[in-house]
Design a protein around this motif. Structure first.
Motif, short mmCIF file in Angstrom:
data_model
loop_
_atom_site.label_atom_id
_atom_site.label_comp_id
_atom_site.label_asym_id
_atom_site.label_seq_id
_atom_site.Cartn_x
_atom_site.Cartn_y
_atom_site.Cartn_z
N GLU A 4 0.83 -1.20 0.00
CA GLU A 4 0.00 0.00 0.00
C GLU A 4 0.87 1.25 0.00
N LYS A 5 1.93 1.22 0.76
CA LYS A 5 2.84 2.36 0.80
C LYS A 5 3.55 2.51 -0.55
N TYR A 6 4.00 1.40 -1.12
CA TYR A 6 4.75 1.44 -2.36
C TYR A 6 3.87 1.85 -3.54
N PHE A 7 2.74 1.18 -3.71
CA PHE A 7 1.88 1.44 -4.85
C PHE A 7 0.88 2.56 -4.60
N GLY A 8 0.73 2.99 -3.36
CA GLY A 8 -0.30 3.95 -3.01
C GLY A 8 0.10 5.41 -3.14
N GLU A 9 1.30 5.68 -3.60
CA GLU A 9 1.73 7.07 -3.72
C GLU A 9 0.89 7.81 -4.77
N LYS A 10 0.83 9.13 -4.64
CA LYS A 10 0.10 9.94 -5.61
C LYS A 10 0.82 9.88 -6.94
N ILE A 11 0.07 9.59 -7.98
CA ILE A 11 0.64 9.43 -9.32
C ILE A 11 0.55 10.75 -10.08
N GLU A 12 1.68 11.16 -10.62
CA GLU A 12 1.78 12.38 -11.43
C GLU A 12 1.73 12.00 -12.90
N GLY A 13 1.11 12.83 -13.70
CA GLY A 13 1.08 12.63 -15.14
C GLY A 13 -0.20 11.97 -15.61
N ARG A 14 -0.76 12.50 -16.67
CA ARG A 14 -2.05 12.02 -17.18
C ARG A 14 -1.95 10.59 -17.70
N LYS A 15 -0.93 10.28 -18.48
CA LYS A 15 -0.77 8.92 -19.01
C LYS A 15 -0.49 7.94 -17.88
N GLU A 16 0.36 8.34 -16.96
CA GLU A 16 0.70 7.49 -15.83
C GLU A 16 -0.54 7.17 -15.00
N GLN A 17 -1.38 8.19 -14.77
CA GLN A 17 -2.61 7.98 -14.01
C GLN A 17 -3.55 7.03 -14.74
N ALA A 18 -3.56 7.11 -16.07
CA ALA A 18 -4.46 6.27 -16.86
C ALA A 18 -4.12 4.79 -16.74
N ILE A 19 -2.85 4.47 -16.58
CA ILE A 19 -2.45 3.05 -16.55
C ILE A 19 -2.13 2.54 -15.15
N ALA A 20 -2.04 3.43 -14.18
CA ALA A 20 -1.57 3.06 -12.84
C ALA A 20 -2.34 1.90 -12.21
N SER A 21 -3.65 1.94 -12.26
CA SER A 21 -4.45 0.91 -11.60
C SER A 21 -4.23 -0.47 -12.21
N ALA A 22 -4.26 -0.56 -13.53
CA ALA A 22 -4.09 -1.85 -14.20
C ALA A 22 -2.67 -2.39 -14.02
N VAL A 23 -1.68 -1.51 -14.11
CA VAL A 23 -0.29 -1.94 -13.93
C VAL A 23 -0.07 -2.39 -12.49
N ARG A 24 -0.63 -1.66 -11.55
CA ARG A 24 -0.51 -2.05 -10.13
C ARG A 24 -1.10 -3.44 -9.92
N GLU A 25 -2.30 -3.65 -10.45
CA GLU A 25 -2.97 -4.95 -10.29
C GLU A 25 -2.12 -6.08 -10.87
N ALA A 26 -1.56 -5.86 -12.05
CA ALA A 26 -0.72 -6.88 -12.69
C ALA A 26 0.53 -7.15 -11.87
N LEU A 27 1.21 -6.10 -11.44
CA LEU A 27 2.44 -6.28 -10.66
C LEU A 27 2.16 -6.98 -9.34
N GLU A 28 1.07 -6.61 -8.69
CA GLU A 28 0.72 -7.27 -7.43
C GLU A 28 0.40 -8.76 -7.66
N SER A 29 -0.25 -9.05 -8.75
CA SER A 29 -0.54 -10.45 -9.08
C SER A 29 0.76 -11.22 -9.30
N PHE A 30 1.70 -10.62 -10.02
CA PHE A 30 2.99 -11.27 -10.24
C PHE A 30 3.73 -11.45 -8.92
N CYS A 31 3.64 -10.47 -8.04
CA CYS A 31 4.29 -10.58 -6.72
C CYS A 31 3.68 -11.73 -5.91
N ASP A 32 2.35 -11.88 -5.99
CA ASP A 32 1.68 -12.97 -5.28
C ASP A 32 2.14 -14.33 -5.79
#
Length: 120
Positions: A4-32
């Motif tokens: 939550e601390k690592y992935f929960g930071e405020k995201i800057e940038g319009r493109k970055e914000q657009a993909i942040a949720s899906a990329v976070r979900e994928a990375l967390e799944s890979f971590c699991d």
């Protein structure tokens, strides 16, 4: 890793914000699925914001999901590769027919198996 601390930071940038949720979900799944991957993220010293910035770098006006995941994984673990498998179940939830499967090969081509559809 405190995800939550690592992935929960405020995201800057319009493109970055657009993909942040899906990329976070994928990375967390890979971590699991692979503790070594989570360890690589943790020990990289790189932020999620930096990852997203690298993912959208040079992408122009569009970026496929799978390419975003590939770039994100490579950002933390340079030798890792990402492939995907997509299935389509034409009969819905009734289970009457086997799904059509599309699998990406190493040559960046797609292979579609229609054998199950042709089995009359």
């Amino acid at each position: 890793m405190d995800r939550e601390k690592y992935f929960g930071e405020k995201i800057e940038g319009r493109k970055e914000q657009a993909i942040a949720s899906a990329v976070r979900e994928a990375l967390e799944s890979f971590c699991d699925q692979e503790p070594e991957f989570e360890q690589a993220i943790e020990q990289s010293g790189k932020t999620f914001q930096e990852c997203l910035k690298e993912v959208v770098n040079g992408c122009g006006s569009c970026l496929s999901d799978i390419e975003a995941y590939r770039r994100a994984v490579k950002f933390y673990f340079s030798t890792a590769t990402v492939s995907f498998r997509m299935t389509i179940d034409l009969s819905g939830d009734n289970g009457a027919a086997k799904p059509i499967t599309m699998t990406e090969t190493k040559k960046d081509t797609l292979s579609i198996s229609l054998d199950d559809l042709l089995d009359f």
